[in-house]
Design a protein around this motif. Structure first.
Motif, PDB file in Angstrom:
ATOM      1  N   ALA A   9       0.821  -1.216   0.000  1.00 21.51           N
ATOM      2  CA  ALA A   9       0.000   0.000   0.000  1.00 21.51           C
ATOM      3  C   ALA A   9       0.852   1.262   0.000  1.00 21.51           C
ATOM      4  N   GLN A  10       2.170   1.111   0.232  1.00 20.70           N
ATOM      5  CA  GLN A  10       3.056   2.267   0.285  1.00 20.70           C
ATOM      6  C   GLN A  10       3.665   2.541  -1.094  1.00 20.70           C
ATOM      7  N   HIS A  11       4.033   3.800  -1.307  1.00 24.81           N
ATOM      8  CA  HIS A  11       4.703   4.145  -2.561  1.00 24.81           C
ATOM      9  C   HIS A  11       6.141   3.641  -2.553  1.00 24.81           C
ATOM     10  N   LYS A  12       6.809   3.709  -1.400  1.00 25.20           N
ATOM     11  CA  LYS A  12       8.153   3.185  -1.222  1.00 25.20           C
ATOM     12  C   LYS A  12       8.210   2.380   0.064  1.00 25.20           C
ATOM     13  N   VAL A  13       9.178   1.460   0.140  1.00 26.71           N
ATOM     14  CA  VAL A  13       9.371   0.694   1.371  1.00 26.71           C
ATOM     15  C   VAL A  13      10.834   0.801   1.774  1.00 26.71           C
ATOM     16  N   SER A  14      11.097   0.642   3.062  1.00 24.39           N
ATOM     17  CA  SER A  14      12.467   0.740   3.561  1.00 24.39           C
ATOM     18  C   SER A  14      13.030  -0.651   3.828  1.00 24.39           C
ATOM     19  N   LEU A  15      14.344  -0.737   3.875  1.00 22.13           N
ATOM     20  CA  LEU A  15      14.999  -1.991   4.235  1.00 22.13           C
ATOM     21  C   LEU A  15      14.625  -2.404   5.652  1.00 22.13           C
ATOM     22  N   GLN A  16      14.463  -1.417   6.540  1.00 24.69           N
ATOM     23  CA  GLN A  16      14.053  -1.713   7.912  1.00 24.69           C
ATOM     24  C   GLN A  16      12.701  -2.418   7.931  1.00 24.69           C
ATOM     25  N   GLN A  17      11.773  -1.957   7.118  1.00 26.16           N
ATOM     26  CA  GLN A  17      10.459  -2.600   7.055  1.00 26.16           C
ATOM     27  C   GLN A  17      10.562  -4.016   6.482  1.00 26.16           C
ATOM     28  N   LEU A  18      11.409  -4.195   5.477  1.00 28.12           N
ATOM     29  CA  LEU A  18      11.560  -5.521   4.879  1.00 28.12           C
ATOM     30  C   LEU A  18      12.151  -6.510   5.878  1.00 28.12           C
ATOM     31  N   ARG A  20       7.986  -2.309  -5.508  1.00 27.85           N
ATOM     32  CA  ARG A  20       8.058  -0.970  -4.946  1.00 27.85           C
ATOM     33  C   ARG A  20       9.513  -0.506  -4.853  1.00 27.85           C
ATOM     34  N   PRO A  21       9.775   0.775  -5.130  1.00 28.25           N
ATOM     35  CA  PRO A  21      11.121   1.321  -4.929  1.00 28.25           C
ATOM     36  C   PRO A  21      11.507   1.250  -3.460  1.00 28.25           C
TER      37      PRO A  21
END
Length: 304
Positions: A178-187, A258-259
Motif C-alpha cells: 500500500a506504500q509508494h516506497k518501502v524501507s529496508l528496515q520494514q523488509l 516498490r522502490p
C-alpha cells in the motif's frame, strides 16, 4: 606447413568446452582425432597447451592461453577471407556465457537482432552462475560474457550496458504494497527470500548491513523465478534488480514491486571479456547489438 587450420579448430574447440568429448561432439569428429590433433600441435609448438586433470577436464596453460588467442586471430582472418565469396561481412562462432537469471529476459531478442544483421555468425550459449562465468573468463574458454558486475575476476574488460536500481518484491496483498516506497528496515520485519547463487545472496545482505540491518528470517532459492514465485504466494519478501515485463510469477500470482527508500548503489549489467584475449569482429558485432538493445530498453523493464 606443420600446423594446419584443423589443428587450430580442434584446439579451440577443446578450449571452449574444456573437454575432449564435448569438443568432439561439437565438431562431429571422433575423440581420438581431437586427441591426436592436440598432441601434434603441442609437438609442433614444443610446449603443452593444456593441463589434463582426470575428472576436471582440460584447462589452458599460460602458454596455451597466448597460443589460443593467436589461433582465434588466425581463424578470424580465415573467416573474413571466406566471407569475401559470400558477400557476408562476418561469419564464425562466438562463445557466449550469460548469467542464468538474466538470459531469458534479454538474450533471445539480442540474438534475433544479431542474426538479422549477421546471419552467418553462430552463437554458442552457456547459461552460468557468477562463479562459473568468472572461472571461464579466466581460463580463456569464453569470447564474451553478459552478466551483472558481480564476481568478475581481475583482468577483464567490461562494457556497461545499463544500470539498475534495487527494488522490493512483495505479495500483491502485502501490507507494504500500500506504500509508494518501502524501507529496508520494514523488509527486515518479514521473511526474506534470497537467490542462493554465488555472490548474489552476499551482495543483497551487504545492502542491509551497510545500513546497520541484519535480516533474521532468511531462505534461499537457486533461481530468480522461484524467488518471485515464493514471494507472490506470500512466503516472504525479496530485493531484486531485474524486473521482467509482467509482474506475475510463473504460476500466475501477482507481485507488487516498490522502490526502496534508502539510497542504494546501482547495479550494472555488463559485457565482460578477458583482457588477455585480442578483440574480434564477432565480439564487436555482439557488443554493438547489446549496446543498442539495452539503450532502447530503458530501465530494462523497470517503470517506477
Amino acid at each position: 606447413m606443420k600446423i594446419s587450420l584443423r589443428h587450430l579448430r580442434y584446439a579451440l574447440a577443446v578450449t571452449r568446452h574444456s573437454n575432449i568429448t564435448q569438443a568432439a561432439e561439437h565438431l562431429n569428429v571422433s575423440q581420438p582425432a581431437i586427441s591426436a590433433a592436440i598432441s601434434e600441435l603441442e609437438g609442433h609448438l614444443g610446449q603443452l597447451l593444456f593441463i589434463r586433470q582426470r575428472g576436471l577436464g582440460m584447462t589452458l596453460t599460460p602458454f596455451g592461453r597466448v597460443a589460443m588467442d593467436k589461433a582465434r586471430q588466425i581463424l578470424a582472418g580465415v573467416h573474413e577471407l571466406e566471407s569475401l565469396a559470400t558477400n557476408d561481412a562476418l561469419s564464425g562462432e562466438l562463445m557466449l556465457a550469460c548469467f542464468e537469471d538474466l538470459a531469458p529476459y534479454c538474450l533471445p531478442q539480442l540474438l534475433r537482432g544479431l542474426q538479422q544483421r549477421h546471419p552467418a555468425i553462430r552463437v554458442a550459449i552457456r547459461e552460468c552462475g557468477f562463479d562459473q562465468i568468472g572461472k571461464q573468463l579466466s581460463n580463456g574458454s569464453l569470447d564474451v560474457a553478459l552478466s551483472y558486475d558481480l564476481g568478475l575476476p581481475d583482468g577483464v574488460h567490461t562494457t556497461v550496458l545499463c544500470e539498475l536500481a534495487a527494488h522490493a518484491l512483495l505479495p500483491a496483498n502485502h501490507p507494504l504494497a500500500a506504500q509508494h516506497k518501502v524501507s529496508l528496515q520494514q523488509l527486515c520485519e518479514y521473511p526474506l527470500v534470497l537467490t542462493g547463487q554465488a555472490y548474489s545472496w552476499q551482495h543483497f545482505l551487504d545492502l542491509f548491513r551497510f545500513h546497520g540491518l541484519q535480516p533474521q528470517n532468511l531462505s534461499k532459492t537457486h533461481s530468480f523465478e522461484l524467488q518471485r514465485g515464493l514471494v507472490a504466494n506470500g512466503l516472504g519478501v525479496a530485493v531484486a534488480y531485474t524486473r521482467p515485463f509482467g509482474d506475475h510469477s510463473y504460476d500466475g500470482q501477482p507481485l507488487a514491486v516498490r522502490p526502496i527508500s534508502e539510497a542504494l548503489p546501482l547495479q550494472r549489467i555488463v559485457l565482460a571479456q578477458s583482457r588477455a584475449q585480442s578483440d574480434s569482429q564477432l565480439v564487436d558485432a555482439f557488443r554493438e547489438q547489446a549496446v543498442q538493445w539495452f539503450g532502447e530498453s530503458p530501465g530494462f523493464g523497470w517503470q517506477p
